[in-house]
Write a protein that holds these residues in place. Structure first.
Motif, short mmCIF file in Angstrom:
data_model
loop_
_atom_site.label_atom_id
_atom_site.label_comp_id
_atom_site.label_asym_id
_atom_site.label_seq_id
_atom_site.Cartn_x
_atom_site.Cartn_y
_atom_site.Cartn_z
N THR A 83 3.04 -57.37 59.59
CA THR A 83 1.72 -56.94 60.05
C THR A 83 0.62 -57.44 59.13
O THR A 83 0.86 -57.77 57.97
CB THR A 83 1.63 -55.39 60.13
OG1 THR A 83 1.86 -54.84 58.82
CG2 THR A 83 2.63 -54.84 61.13
N LEU A 85 -3.46 -56.22 58.13
CA LEU A 85 -4.43 -55.15 58.23
C LEU A 85 -5.80 -55.71 57.85
O LEU A 85 -5.99 -56.17 56.72
CB LEU A 85 -4.05 -54.00 57.31
CG LEU A 85 -4.56 -52.61 57.65
CD1 LEU A 85 -4.06 -52.16 59.01
CD2 LEU A 85 -4.13 -51.61 56.59
N LYS A 98 -5.12 -53.35 62.94
CA LYS A 98 -3.74 -53.61 62.55
C LYS A 98 -3.12 -54.52 63.61
O LYS A 98 -3.16 -54.22 64.80
CB LYS A 98 -2.96 -52.28 62.47
CG LYS A 98 -1.55 -52.41 61.93
CD LYS A 98 -0.92 -51.02 61.78
CE LYS A 98 0.48 -51.10 61.18
NZ LYS A 98 1.07 -49.75 61.01
N ASP A 250 -0.67 -44.06 59.47
CA ASP A 250 0.60 -44.76 59.73
C ASP A 250 1.60 -43.86 60.46
O ASP A 250 2.46 -43.22 59.85
CB ASP A 250 1.22 -45.29 58.43
CG ASP A 250 0.47 -46.49 57.89
OD1 ASP A 250 -0.50 -46.94 58.55
OD2 ASP A 250 0.82 -46.98 56.81
#
Length: 360
Positions: A83, A85, A98, A250
């Motif tokens: 990922t 961010l 994200k 998260d």
């Protein structure tokens, strides 16, 4: 595609991994760590979209702006193997985007699970502060949310210095409030198949025959235990503290677990804080033998997963070829020390499981 018009806000947090695959890196000195925790990073810097890696980021930015045209990226906060961010603004409000880089089925499904969690939070607000959803697209695996104010309790997965009692108390309270919440039926599933997980760890040689037998005995007694809604990744790095109270971020592992899963995750990462561990254990035991046994099952599985992850990291470091990178020796030593601690912790949990089986 889904969008919701809410402004948002979260200070850039230091890179921290997911539960499934924690990154291993040297723990910073106390002075550096305290400086990082003292406040958030300013929303500044330059987003470098040049070079081979810039191509991937340009694709990610384009995907974000397709679903949220008003999003303006400012800084790459974190980039892992799976990922990225991005910190920026949505209109005039600070926002975080994200983006999934690894679109393999397993990780895409996990990302969509997190999007579904934030969508649920739009309609059914949990009892703690969470980032508000701005926009999301499950197909391209992009999520835009508010940038929450506050400081992270600890940027490290396994803090080398215990956080203050007040910080630990705030984190424990936030996760406990989530555990008491009952989201609407069908909004979340059960991320763990406990018998299957135990069997897999046994096949890998991480659990002995007796471990497997003891855990199955406890599971048999928990057959009719009511599930508990858990964050699923109850790390101190997922708690942001501000004057308005703690916020949790998260949510890709959120769902229904045996009671005490979040407590087990917190216990597993507080090896340098025996007082906090004692408080967590007492909280689990105070709720009766069913919750105590569920906590112990969760604890054994969480610690076993951590051991597996860090053993893999140690082996990867030992097999590395070519000139050693700066700090590689420190990283390797950090891995070995943490792995030794995890084995010690697992031995303690194993003894507690056997004692619990003996009382049945």
């Amino acid at each position: 595609m889904y969008s919701a018009s809410s402004s948002v806000s979260a200070p850039p947090r230091l890179a921290h991994p997911s539960v499934a695959e924690p990154a291993i890196r040297p723990r910073p000195s106390t002075a550096v760590r305290r400086g990082m925790a003292a406040g958030s990073h300013p929303l500044s810097g330059r987003l470098d979209l040049t070079g081979p890696q810039g191509t991937q980021l340009r694709t990610a930015v384009a995907a974000v702006q397709r679903i949220c045209p008003e999003f303006t990226p400012v800084q790459l906060l974190r980039r892992g193997g799976r990922t990225a961010l991005l910190v920026g603004t949505s209109g005039r409000a600070p926002a975080v985007a994200k983006c999934l880089l690894d679109h393999s089925p397993t990780w895409a499904e996990r990302f969509r699970h997190e999007i579904a969690a934030y969508r649920t939070f739009v309609r059914h607000r949990p009892p703690v502060r969470v980032p508000r959803l701005i926009a999301a697209d499950p197909e391209s695996c992009v999520l835009v949310m508010e940038r929450m104010p506050g400081r992270v309790v600890s940027p490290q997965r396994h803090p080398s210095q215990p956080p203050t009692r007040g910080d630990v108390r705030a984190a424990l309270l936030a996760y406990s409030r989530i555990n008491m919440w009952r989201p609407p039926a069908g909004a979340f599933d059960a991320p763990i198949d406990y018998p299957s997980r135990i069997g897999r760890y046994h096949e890998l040689g991480l659990l002995t025959d007796r471990d497997m037998g003891d855990l199955h005995k406890l599971l048999h007694g928990l057959a009719h235990a009511q599930g508990q809604f858990c964050h699923g990744d109850a790390l101190l790095s997922n708690v942001l503290l501000s004057p308005a109270g703690p916020s949790l971020v998260d949510w890709e592992h959120a769902g229904w677990y045996l009671p005490g899963y979040d407590l087990a995750v917190l216990w597993s990462v507080l090896s340098d804080d025996p007082a906090a561990r004692r408080q967590i254990s007492q909280q689990a035991q105070a709720q009766g033998p069913v919750v105590r046994d569920a906590f112990l099952v969760n604890l054994m599985l969480v610690l076993t997963r951590e051991i597996r992850t860090y053993e893999t990291a140690v082996q990867r470091t030992m097999r590395a070829t070519g000139p050693a990178a700066p700090g590689a020796a420190e990283v390797g030593e950090e891995q070995r020390l943490l792995l030794r601690q995890l084995h010690d912790d697992c031995g303690m949990a194993r003894g507690a499981v056997r004692a619990a089986v003996g009382t049945r």
